[in-house]
Design a protein around this motif. Sequence first.
Motif: not given
Length: 137
Positions: A103-106, A111-119
């Motif tokens: 919400a703050d940086f994407a 181009a959505n700022a970050v990736h994170g593992s989903d499991s």
Amino acid sequence: MEQTLSIIKPDAVAKNVIGKIIDRFESNGLRIAAMKKIKLTKEDAAKFYEVHKERPFFNDLCEYMSSGPVVIMVLEGENAVAKNRELMGATDPKEAKPGTIRADFAESIEANAVHGSDSLENAKKEIAFFFAGREIL
Ligand code: RTP
Ligand code: MG
């Protein structure tokens, strides 16, 4: 303690908000166990996001992820996988809760700022994709 993989994507690195994003993790109970700044090749990105290879956005995603440097981290903490996803917010920043990283940086759904593992299972695979055991401390 759980571990998860986080990537600060090219748009956020270019905006010079690496420190602000890392602060979200450290202020919310996640510790950086490994970290490096690298530029992915398009082939690296394609291998990393292989699960999405049939999706219409796959080629654009690989171009984007290899368009500039990224910062790759192993985050460690209680429920690290879920905690990181919560801090990141929804894939599309327009749908991400206020106060989340996206919400703050994407910039956009891509181009959505970050990736994170989903499991937890994918976290283990993604960590092994980028880091040797001796780099995780
Ligand atoms: P990520 O894997 O990067 O943490 O993101 P996510 O789980 O929230 O979203 P996912 O469905 O796994 O999509 C992976 C990445 O592909 C890009 N994307 N573009 N143009 C589009 O409609 C679209 N949809 C997804 C985003 O960069 C997304 O994070
Ligand atoms: Mg994903």
